[in-house]
Scaffold this active site. Structure first.
Site, PDB file in Angstrom:
ATOM      1  N   ASP A  41     108.911 -10.128  54.447  1.00 33.86           N
ATOM      2  CA  ASP A  41     109.084 -11.508  54.907  1.00 33.86           C
ATOM      3  C   ASP A  41     108.155 -11.741  56.104  1.00 33.86           C
ATOM      4  O   ASP A  41     108.610 -11.913  57.238  1.00 33.86           O
ATOM      5  CB  ASP A  41     110.545 -11.754  55.294  1.00 33.86           C
ATOM      6  CG  ASP A  41     110.826 -13.221  55.603  1.00 33.86           C
ATOM      7  OD1 ASP A  41     109.934 -14.070  55.376  1.00 33.86           O
ATOM      8  OD2 ASP A  41     111.930 -13.526  56.096  1.00 33.86           O
ATOM      9  N   CYS A  79     106.498 -18.262  53.634  1.00 36.57           N
ATOM     10  CA  CYS A  79     106.479 -19.698  53.923  1.00 36.57           C
ATOM     11  C   CYS A  79     105.097 -20.278  53.702  1.00 36.57           C
ATOM     12  O   CYS A  79     104.865 -21.468  53.955  1.00 36.57           O
ATOM     13  CB  CYS A  79     106.949 -19.971  55.354  1.00 36.57           C
ATOM     14  SG  CYS A  79     105.915 -19.213  56.622  1.00 36.57           S
TER      15      CYS A  79
END
Length: 572
Positions: free
Chosen positions: A408, A435
């Protein structure tokens, strides 16, 4: 040729399907940049006015686009970058998981999801206008002008707007100046507001350019009162100011905090509770900005990881440990999680979060993942010193077989040294959370070139009204998994006396969930199987302590497990 259209003085934010009149400002070989002069014909997917700062703030470029269309646009973007940058022809990309509808979760404490008022963190700039009126909000696109949008922002949680109004009232009453980026004068620079959606706890961080805030106690009281006056949240919690921090920064405006962030009053952390898991969050620790979306995101990570009891999971760029602890909670603390994070406060939060959630099989290490993982793998470059990890892992820690790695990373993606070390660890599955689909696609290309196969990507709309999207991507080894080797031999030659027919733990859990509406941990299933005289294997992590306290299966769950054992003909 690709044409990029900017709002310009017209204030028109272009949307797919709009017909606009533009003037070219820059023309290159493969693209052109233009300024919108007029909206000639609006798209059929354009909705009525969304925000008074539309076209100048730039924070919600898709705010005027129907939400269903936003989701389709984001799915197309993820597909495009995986094809164009990742080199994957026709990638399998699922429909975007929406924030406009509820989905089932494995745990209690579900937060209501919404494409509005979802952000739990607001970073607002502060300035004083020439007429003396303060402004608290967000930067105008491509400028240092602060728009007074803080009190009215539609994607921020209510405490952010309340705190912004209180700060403005204080600045007026006490004649406190805001920062002037041109003259480099003024006191108040930024206000950061963090809200725990599950508990209502609020943290405020004030960033100033001086030595202190005159009459600062009054400001804290005004913020406290403004937040207290807010109505309860949709999930019924009431908001309360629990923590105020102060940071001094005289550096560039792009740099939010100074060297230190010191506690002014209240607790050192706020506590978030989601899906039965509690998280302590410090001022600078990374934590997902959309808590309702986080539940859906982490459930998708769990689905992709396909974990079994005894698996080892790497949780890289782990922040406050939220992903690893979420997975371990679902697995009843029967997997081993090793997390690596560079922010020391976040690592402290992560280890503390494991304790408060009664999770034993999780360890979190402070350092850059691209340095720590190669060290654990014995792959440090020659001459690079090893870091002392004993305070995190003890003296005899050894990284053995890794079944899954969860990545992540920040928006810039993974360091190539980290990807190399992950490949050397040979996890059967890599779950990549990103993201930024473009940097994810770049890293997916690296991993597929080294023996991993792209399986599927699932976008999650963590940032409604904006052009951003979170994506969970699954990669796995191309070879046959050692856990799923198929062996065939004549049944008549088998000695069946040593085999126990019946259902797996997962099948029992699924049956109980379907028939009784609640989940039963594998620990309880093992207790009832032992009670019924059924053979069970030794627990891989059984405690060596004689006085270890073990949770006993409640009567109602024992009844459900017994019913499942009868259903699968394991008992009569």
């Amino acid at each position: 040729m690709t044409v990029f259209a900017r709002p310009g003085r017209s204030g028109v934010m272009p949307l797919p399907g709009d017909r606009v009149r533009v003037i070219a400002r820059k023309v290159k070989k493969h693209y052109a940049v233009s300024e919108i002069l007029k909206l000639e014909e609006p798209s059929q997917d354009r909705i009525p006015e969304y925000c008074p700062y539309e076209g100048v703030c730039g924070g919600c470029p898709l705010g005027r686009l129907r939400y269903e269309k936003q989701l389709k646009l984001k799915r197309r973007h993820v597909t495009d970058v995986l094809t164009r940058i990742g080199g994957i022809p026709d990638p399998q990309v699922a429909p975007v998981i929406s924030m406009a509808e509820e989905t089932e979760t494995r745990m209690e404490g579900v937060l209501p999801s919404s494409p509005l008022a979802y952000r739990n963190k607001a970073v607002m700039a502060v300035s004083g206008l020439r007429n003396g009126e303060p402004s608290v909000g967000y930067m105008r696109g491509r400028s240092h002008q602060v728009l007074d949008a803080g009190p009215v922002c539609r994607i921020q949680a209510p405490p952010a707007g309340a705190a912004a109004e209180a700060l403005k009232a204080f600045m007026r009453s006490d004649h406190v100046t805001g920062w002037d980026s041109e003259k480099k004068t003024g006191l108040m620079r930024h206000m950061v507001v963090r809200t725990a959606a599950g508990t209502g706890e609020v943290m405020v961080i004030l960033v100033i350019a001086g030595k202190g805030i005159p009459n600062g106690g009054k400001l804290v009281e005004m913020i406290d009162e403004a937040i207290y006056q807010l109505p309860p949240a949709p999930n019924g919690v009431t908001y309360s100011l629990e923590s105020v921090f102060l940071s001094t920064n005289r550096g560039p405006l792009s740099q939010i905090y100074g060297e230190k962030v010191e506690n002014l009053v209240g607790s050192m952390t706020i506590t978030e509770e989601i899906g039965g898991v509690a998280f302590e969050i410090s001022p600078l620790a990374f934590y997902q900005v959309n808590p309702a979306g986080m539940q859906k995101l982490y459930d998708q990570v769990f689905a992709f990881a396909g974990l079994s009891v005894g698996d080892t999971v790497l949780d890289l760029y782990c922040g406050v440990g939220s992903i690893g602890l979420w997975l371990n909670r679902i697995m009843d603390d029967q997997i081993c999680v090793l997390g690596i994070e560079s922010n020391e406060d976040a690592v402290r939060n992560a280890n503390r979060n494991a304790v408060i959630n009664h999770i034993v099989n999780a360890r979190y290490v402070c350092g850059k993942a691209e340095d720590i993982l190669p060290q654990l793998m014995g792959m440090l470059p020659e001459g690079q010193p090893e870091q002392d990890l004993t305070k995190y892992l003890g003296d005899h820690y050894h990284l053995g077989t890794v079944e899954a790695a969860v990545l992540d990373p920040p928006r810039a993606g993974c360091d190539e040294r980290l990807l190399e070390a992950v490949c050397a660890a040979k996890p059967e599955k890599i779950v990549y959370v990103s993201c930024d689909p473009a940097t994810m696609a770049r890293d997916v290309k690296y991993l597929t070139a080294r023996g991993y196969t792209f399986r599927e990507a699932v976008p999650v709309d963590m940032f409604p009204q904006t052009g951003r999207v979170e994506t969970v991507c699954l990669l796995s080894k191309g070879e046959i998994s050692s856990k799923n080797v198929r062996i065939e031999f004549p049944m008549e030659e088998m000695d069946m006396s040593g085999f126990q027919f019946g259902a797996t733990y997962e099948e029992i859990q699924n049956w109980v969930q379907k028939e009784y509406g609640f989940k039963v941990p594998t620990l309880y299933i093992a207790q009832i199987k032992r009670k019924c005289g059924l053979d069970i294997r030794d627990h891989y992590n059984i405690s060596k302590k004689d006085d270890q306290i073990i949770s006993q299966c409640p009567a109602e769950k024992e009844e459900a497990i017994m019913a499942a054992l009868r259903h699968f003909h394991m008992i009569s």
